[in-house]
Scaffold this motif. Structure first.
Motif, PDB file in Angstrom:
ATOM      1  N   VAL A  30       0.849  -1.184   0.000  1.00 45.84           N
ATOM      2  CA  VAL A  30       0.000   0.000   0.000  1.00 45.84           C
ATOM      3  C   VAL A  30       0.889   1.240   0.000  1.00 45.84           C
ATOM      4  O   VAL A  30       1.834   1.325   0.793  1.00 45.84           O
ATOM      5  N   MET A  31       0.588   2.170  -0.878  1.00 45.80           N
ATOM      6  CA  MET A  31       1.311   3.439  -0.938  1.00 45.80           C
ATOM      7  C   MET A  31       0.315   4.585  -0.974  1.00 45.80           C
ATOM      8  O   MET A  31      -0.735   4.476  -1.599  1.00 45.80           O
ATOM      9  N   SER A  32       0.664   5.649  -0.320  1.00 44.30           N
ATOM     10  CA  SER A  32      -0.139   6.858  -0.370  1.00 44.30           C
ATOM     11  C   SER A  32       0.076   7.519  -1.727  1.00 44.30           C
ATOM     12  O   SER A  32       1.202   7.547  -2.232  1.00 44.30           O
ATOM     13  N   ALA A  33      -0.989   8.041  -2.298  1.00 43.48           N
ATOM     14  CA  ALA A  33      -0.891   8.664  -3.616  1.00 43.48           C
ATOM     15  C   ALA A  33      -1.798   9.883  -3.680  1.00 43.48           C
ATOM     16  O   ALA A  33      -2.691  10.056  -2.855  1.00 43.48           O
ATOM     17  N   MET A  34      -1.559  10.728  -4.650  1.00 47.20           N
ATOM     18  CA  MET A  34      -2.419  11.872  -4.942  1.00 47.20           C
ATOM     19  C   MET A  34      -2.710  11.807  -6.434  1.00 47.20           C
ATOM     20  O   MET A  34      -1.835  11.479  -7.225  1.00 47.20           O
ATOM     21  N   GLY A  35      -3.935  12.117  -6.807  1.00 53.51           N
ATOM     22  CA  GLY A  35      -4.242  12.076  -8.228  1.00 53.51           C
ATOM     23  C   GLY A  35      -5.599  12.666  -8.534  1.00 53.51           C
ATOM     24  O   GLY A  35      -6.339  13.057  -7.635  1.00 53.51           O
ATOM     25  N   CYS A  36      -5.890  12.751  -9.811  1.00 54.98           N
ATOM     26  CA  CYS A  36      -7.210  13.191 -10.244  1.00 54.98           C
ATOM     27  C   CYS A  36      -7.499  12.554 -11.589  1.00 54.98           C
ATOM     28  O   CYS A  36      -6.605  12.172 -12.319  1.00 54.98           O
ATOM     29  N   GLY A  37      -8.769  12.443 -11.855  1.00 51.18           N
ATOM     30  CA  GLY A  37      -9.227  11.887 -13.117  1.00 51.18           C
ATOM     31  C   GLY A  37     -10.354  12.743 -13.623  1.00 51.18           C
ATOM     32  O   GLY A  37     -10.245  13.976 -13.670  1.00 51.18           O
ATOM     33  N   HIS A  38     -11.474  12.114 -13.902  1.00 41.71           N
ATOM     34  CA  HIS A  38     -12.625  12.843 -14.414  1.00 41.71           C
ATOM     35  C   HIS A  38     -13.188  13.841 -13.411  1.00 41.71           C
ATOM     36  O   HIS A  38     -13.785  14.833 -13.794  1.00 41.71           O
ATOM     37  N   GLN A  39     -12.978  13.575 -12.105  1.00 38.70           N
ATOM     38  CA  GLN A  39     -13.546  14.495 -11.110  1.00 38.70           C
ATOM     39  C   GLN A  39     -12.728  15.775 -10.975  1.00 38.70           C
ATOM     40  O   GLN A  39     -13.151  16.700 -10.317  1.00 38.70           O
ATOM     41  N   LYS A  40     -11.562  15.831 -11.575  1.00 38.40           N
ATOM     42  CA  LYS A  40     -10.700  17.015 -11.652  1.00 38.40           C
ATOM     43  C   LYS A  40     -10.064  17.423 -10.326  1.00 38.40           C
ATOM     44  O   LYS A  40      -9.273  18.319 -10.280  1.00 38.40           O
ATOM     45  N   GLY A  41     -10.427  16.802  -9.234  1.00 40.91           N
ATOM     46  CA  GLY A  41      -9.807  17.129  -7.952  1.00 40.91           C
ATOM     47  C   GLY A  41     -10.242  18.479  -7.436  1.00 40.91           C
ATOM     48  O   GLY A  41     -11.217  19.060  -7.874  1.00 40.91           O
ATOM     49  N   PHE A  42      -9.517  18.972  -6.445  1.00 42.63           N
ATOM     50  CA  PHE A  42      -9.776  20.299  -5.904  1.00 42.63           C
ATOM     51  C   PHE A  42      -8.428  20.920  -5.592  1.00 42.63           C
ATOM     52  O   PHE A  42      -7.423  20.241  -5.465  1.00 42.63           O
TER      53      PHE A  42
END
Length: 113
Positions: A30-42
């Motif tokens: 398990v690794m911590s990650a940050m990302g975005c896809g269709h939801q575009k993030g904030f």
């Protein structure tokens, strides 16, 4: 053997671990990650403090290996238990694994999983 790479919402990790355990799999990374896809993030306030405008959401990256015969059942259980029905639930990537080796002993193949 199949490698399953899963990108999920952090709060869904326990559900994923239960799915794997139910199917008699205990090994995962398990690794911590940050990302975005269709939801575009904030826009993350922590990055804005640094003068950066990055629209990423917290996610977890989970990797495990399963036997071919268990794959479809595990994938079905993932859809059932990990889906919230909202954009941003994540992705699952499946790939073939030719072999596996335990570093400590040099053992290879099915018995070491």
């Amino acid at each position: 053997m199949k490698k399953i790479e899963v990108i999920i919402r952090p709060e869904k990790l326990d559900d994923l671990k239960k799915i794997l355990s139910k199917n008699e799999y205990s090994g995962l990374t398990v690794m911590s990650a940050m990302g975005c896809g269709h939801q575009k993030g904030f826009k993350n306030p922590e990055f804005e403090k640094l003068g950066l405008s990055i629209n990423l959401l917290p996610k977890l990256y989970v990797m495990t290996i399963v036997w071919d015969e268990d794959l479809e059942s595990i994938l079905s259980q993932m859809v059932e238990k990990l889906s919230t029905g909202s954009v941003g639930d994540g992705k699952v990537f499946v790939s073939d694994i030719e072999d596996v080796m335990r570093i400590r002993t040099g053992e290879r193949g099915r018995d070491i999983l």
